[in-house]
Design an enzyme around this catalytic site. Structure first.
Site, short mmCIF file in Angstrom:
data_model
loop_
_atom_site.label_atom_id
_atom_site.label_comp_id
_atom_site.label_asym_id
_atom_site.label_seq_id
_atom_site.Cartn_x
_atom_site.Cartn_y
_atom_site.Cartn_z
N LYS A 1 0.83 -1.20 0.00
CA LYS A 1 0.00 0.00 0.00
C LYS A 1 0.87 1.27 0.00
O LYS A 1 2.09 1.18 0.19
CB LYS A 1 -0.93 -0.05 1.21
CG LYS A 1 -1.97 -1.19 1.15
CD LYS A 1 -2.85 -1.19 2.40
CE LYS A 1 -3.91 -2.28 2.34
NZ LYS A 1 -4.77 -2.28 3.57
N TYR B 1 -12.59 -2.65 -3.01
CA TYR B 1 -13.10 -2.60 -1.64
C TYR B 1 -14.64 -2.57 -1.59
O TYR B 1 -15.22 -2.14 -0.59
CB TYR B 1 -12.53 -1.39 -0.90
CG TYR B 1 -11.09 -1.57 -0.43
CD1 TYR B 1 -10.71 -2.69 0.33
CD2 TYR B 1 -10.11 -0.63 -0.74
CE1 TYR B 1 -9.40 -2.86 0.76
CE2 TYR B 1 -8.79 -0.80 -0.29
CZ TYR B 1 -8.46 -1.91 0.46
OH TYR B 1 -7.16 -2.07 0.90
N ASN C 1 -1.91 0.04 7.42
CA ASN C 1 -1.49 -1.34 7.71
C ASN C 1 -0.67 -1.99 6.59
O ASN C 1 -0.54 -3.21 6.52
CB ASN C 1 -2.67 -2.20 8.17
CG ASN C 1 -3.72 -2.38 7.10
OD1 ASN C 1 -3.52 -2.03 5.95
ND2 ASN C 1 -4.86 -2.97 7.48
N HIS D 1 -2.00 -5.41 1.51
CA HIS D 1 -3.26 -6.14 1.30
C HIS D 1 -2.94 -7.56 0.86
O HIS D 1 -2.00 -7.79 0.11
CB HIS D 1 -4.09 -5.46 0.21
CG HIS D 1 -5.24 -6.32 -0.27
ND1 HIS D 1 -6.44 -6.36 0.40
CD2 HIS D 1 -5.34 -7.20 -1.31
CE1 HIS D 1 -7.24 -7.24 -0.21
NE2 HIS D 1 -6.61 -7.74 -1.25
N GLU E 1 -9.55 -10.74 -7.64
CA GLU E 1 -8.76 -9.52 -7.40
C GLU E 1 -7.55 -9.44 -8.33
O GLU E 1 -7.22 -8.35 -8.83
CB GLU E 1 -8.31 -9.47 -5.93
CG GLU E 1 -9.48 -9.25 -4.98
CD GLU E 1 -9.07 -9.24 -3.50
OE1 GLU E 1 -7.87 -9.45 -3.20
OE2 GLU E 1 -9.95 -9.02 -2.65
#
Ligand code: DAT
Ligand code: MG
Length: 152
Positions: A9, A49, A112, A115, A126
């Site tokens: 990310k 998402y 965080n 993913h 995905e």
């Protein structure tokens, strides 16, 4: 054989942790079948998402993932989904085990770092959302493959 979408990310790239993060999947034995540096569009972020659309944190999540370039990887291996998620650690980094990526490098759910897909079906979907067929190389083999996983 499972497939998972990994995203380093924006915070992972900005903090110079991309190599460290990718290294952990690589040394786990998962095979890279696609990898690219990219800016996630709002359209792609909202699709990725979609399951969280009704959550109060959804706008924040979309802003975050589109805020700066990411590195997307498609990885393959036996039990790739669970293996990758264990390497990543729990969603809330303050709960993540030491030794996991989040447990070693992150503190808050908003940052965080990485993913990983949460089911074999979502892994396939995905990866297909992020990569074209031409960007994926599922056919290549490594000489060490027989020393990492039983060849089925
Ligand atoms: P994961 O990324 O571990 O698969 P998830 O799919 O439940 O976690 O949620 C996707 C992302 O949404 C997560 O990485 C960070 C954000 N998120 C999840 N729960 C949140 C919460 N309670 N508050 C803020 N952000 C949250
Ligand atoms: Mg998830």
């Amino acid at each position: 054989m499972e497939r998972t979408l990994i995203i380093v990310k924006p915070d992972g790239v900005q903090r110079g942790l991309a190599g460290e993060i990718i290294k952990r999947f690589e040394q786990r034995g998962l095979k890279i079948i696609g990898m690219k540096f990219m800016l996630v569009s709002r359209e792609l972020a909202e699709k990725h998402y979609a399951i969280h659309r009704e959550r109060d944190f959804f706008p924040k999540l979309v802003n975050y993932i589109t805020s700066s370039p990411v590195i997307a990887l498609a990885l393959e291996g036996p039990n790739a989904i669970l293996a990758a998620r264990t390497t990543i650690g729990k969603t809330k980094p303050f709960e993540a085990e030491a030794g996991s990526i989040r447990g070693d490098f992150a503190l808050e759910v908003d940052y965080n770092l990485v993913h990983g897909s949460d089911s074999p079906e979502n892994g396939l979907a995905e990866v297909a959302n992020f990569f074209s067929e031409a960007e994926l190389f599922p056919g290549w083999s490594r000489n060490v493959d027989p020393w990492i996983a039983v060849q089925r």
